[in-house]
Design a protein around this motif. Structure first.
Motif, short mmCIF file in Angstrom:
data_model
loop_
_atom_site.label_atom_id
_atom_site.label_comp_id
_atom_site.label_asym_id
_atom_site.label_seq_id
_atom_site.Cartn_x
_atom_site.Cartn_y
_atom_site.Cartn_z
N GLY A 1 0.82 -1.21 0.00
CA GLY A 1 0.00 0.00 0.00
C GLY A 1 0.84 1.26 0.00
N LEU A 2 1.90 1.25 0.82
CA LEU A 2 2.78 2.42 0.87
C LEU A 2 3.45 2.62 -0.48
N GLY A 3 3.90 1.55 -1.10
CA GLY A 3 4.57 1.66 -2.39
C GLY A 3 3.66 2.27 -3.45
N ILE A 4 2.42 1.83 -3.48
CA ILE A 4 1.46 2.39 -4.45
C ILE A 4 1.21 3.86 -4.15
N ALA A 5 1.09 4.19 -2.86
CA ALA A 5 0.87 5.59 -2.47
C ALA A 5 2.05 6.47 -2.89
N VAL A 6 3.26 5.98 -2.67
CA VAL A 6 4.45 6.74 -3.06
C VAL A 6 4.50 6.92 -4.58
N TRP A 7 4.23 5.84 -5.30
CA TRP A 7 4.20 5.93 -6.78
C TRP A 7 3.24 7.03 -7.22
N LEU A 8 2.02 7.02 -6.68
CA LEU A 8 1.02 8.00 -7.09
C LEU A 8 1.41 9.41 -6.68
N LEU A 9 1.96 9.57 -5.48
CA LEU A 9 2.38 10.90 -5.03
C LEU A 9 3.48 11.45 -5.93
N LEU A 10 4.47 10.62 -6.27
CA LEU A 10 5.56 11.07 -7.13
C LEU A 10 5.06 11.37 -8.54
N ALA A 11 4.17 10.51 -9.05
CA ALA A 11 3.65 10.72 -10.41
C ALA A 11 2.78 11.97 -10.49
N ILE A 12 1.93 12.17 -9.49
CA ILE A 12 1.09 13.38 -9.48
C ILE A 12 1.96 14.62 -9.32
N GLY A 13 2.97 14.52 -8.47
CA GLY A 13 3.89 15.65 -8.33
C GLY A 13 4.59 15.98 -9.63
N TYR A 14 4.96 14.94 -10.38
CA TYR A 14 5.62 15.13 -11.68
C TYR A 14 4.67 15.78 -12.68
N ALA A 15 3.40 15.36 -12.65
CA ALA A 15 2.41 15.94 -13.56
C ALA A 15 2.21 17.43 -13.26
N TRP A 16 2.12 17.77 -11.99
CA TRP A 16 1.98 19.19 -11.62
C TRP A 16 3.24 19.97 -11.98
N ASP A 17 4.39 19.33 -11.83
CA ASP A 17 5.65 19.99 -12.19
C ASP A 17 5.69 20.31 -13.69
N SER A 18 5.08 19.44 -14.49
CA SER A 18 5.04 19.66 -15.93
C SER A 18 4.05 20.76 -16.31
N ALA A 19 3.15 21.10 -15.39
CA ALA A 19 2.09 22.06 -15.70
C ALA A 19 2.48 23.51 -15.44
N ASP A 20 3.49 23.75 -14.58
CA ASP A 20 3.76 25.14 -14.20
C ASP A 20 4.21 26.00 -15.39
N GLY A 21 5.04 25.43 -16.27
CA GLY A 21 5.48 26.18 -17.44
C GLY A 21 4.33 26.47 -18.40
N GLN A 22 3.40 25.51 -18.51
CA GLN A 22 2.24 25.73 -19.38
C GLN A 22 1.34 26.82 -18.81
N VAL A 23 1.18 26.84 -17.50
CA VAL A 23 0.39 27.89 -16.86
C VAL A 23 1.04 29.25 -17.08
N ALA A 24 2.38 29.27 -16.99
CA ALA A 24 3.10 30.53 -17.22
C ALA A 24 2.83 31.04 -18.64
N ARG A 25 2.85 30.14 -19.62
CA ARG A 25 2.59 30.55 -21.00
C ARG A 25 1.15 31.03 -21.18
N LEU A 26 0.21 30.37 -20.52
CA LEU A 26 -1.19 30.79 -20.59
C LEU A 26 -1.38 32.19 -20.01
N ARG A 27 -0.53 32.54 -19.04
CA ARG A 27 -0.64 33.85 -18.41
C ARG A 27 0.23 34.91 -19.10
N GLY A 28 0.84 34.52 -20.24
CA GLY A 28 1.60 35.50 -21.00
C GLY A 28 3.11 35.38 -20.88
N GLY A 29 3.60 34.35 -20.21
CA GLY A 29 5.04 34.16 -20.09
C GLY A 29 5.49 33.99 -18.65
N GLY A 30 6.63 33.33 -18.49
CA GLY A 30 7.15 33.08 -17.15
C GLY A 30 8.04 34.21 -16.67
#
Length: 203
Positions: A39-68
């Motif tokens: 259970g812990l392993g699955i939780a860690v996998w999901l936490l790391l993967a979700i964190g990675y997905a959000w990390d990939s989104a910050d640059g896109q949000v910056a572009r949507l707002r007109g640039g970083g």
């Protein structure tokens, strides 16, 4: 989708980066502090993967707002650097505290992975920095993009690394998989460094 959601609810790029950091470092902390289980392993996998997905989104949000901004880019890279070195160190702590290792020499695997990851990350950042300072465009990857190239790169992909933590509760399986990924990362770095050096000499 996460970038669209963040933009819709009014999150700034730095706030998106912070959300990413919360997911990622929660998963990292669990590795070092909680006894392994499926259970812990699955939780860690999901936490790391979700964190990675959000990390990939910050640059896109910056572009949507007109640039970083330089501050936003700095924050993103600092958190990435912390993640890259703290994840294998948390693995080493978890192995030392909870895994029935036949020898403590196995701890050199995650410790070595920390060195490889740090050198790889700093090398890539320095490549970009020096090229930008000299006004040189980024070099295209030799061989272009292809299915075969993508498959060969899977062992060094962060998403694959995240997935291996699903077997964190099975020590033998995780040690084998993680060690193979560490070897792949070392081979990748060994191949990349001479190429990067030659490119620096040509600047």
């Amino acid at each position: 989708m996460l970038a669209a959601l963040a933009h819709t609810i009014g999150l700034t790029p730095n706030q998106v980066t912070a959300v990413s950091a919360v997911f990622t470092f929660t998963g990292i902390a669990l590795l070092a502090t909680v006894p392994p289980s499926i259970g812990l392993g699955i939780a860690v996998w999901l936490l790391l993967a979700i964190g990675y997905a959000w990390d990939s989104a910050d640059g896109q949000v910056a572009r949507l707002r007109g640039g970083g901004s330089p501050a936003g880019e700095w924050l993103d890279h600092v958190i990435d650097a912390g993640k890259i070195v703290s994840l294998p160190l948390a693995v080493a702590i978890g192995w030392y505290r909870f895994y029935p290792l036949p020898s403590q020499l196995w701890l050199l695997v995650p410790l070595g992975f920390a060195v490889v990851g740090t050198v790889m990350f700093f090398g890539m950042i320095l490549n970009d920095l020096l090229r930008a300072r000299l006004g040189v465009a980024q070099a295209a990857e030799a061989g272009g993009s292809s299915l075969a190239r993508s498959l060969l790169g899977l062992p060094t992909d962060y998403g694959v690394l995240c997935l291996t933590f699903a077997v964190w509760g099975v020590p033998v399986a995780f040690v084998v998989l993680y060690s193979l990924l560490a070897i792949a990362a070392l081979l990748h770095l060994t191949a990349a460094l001479p190429v990067w050096f030659r490119r620096m000499k040509r600047l």
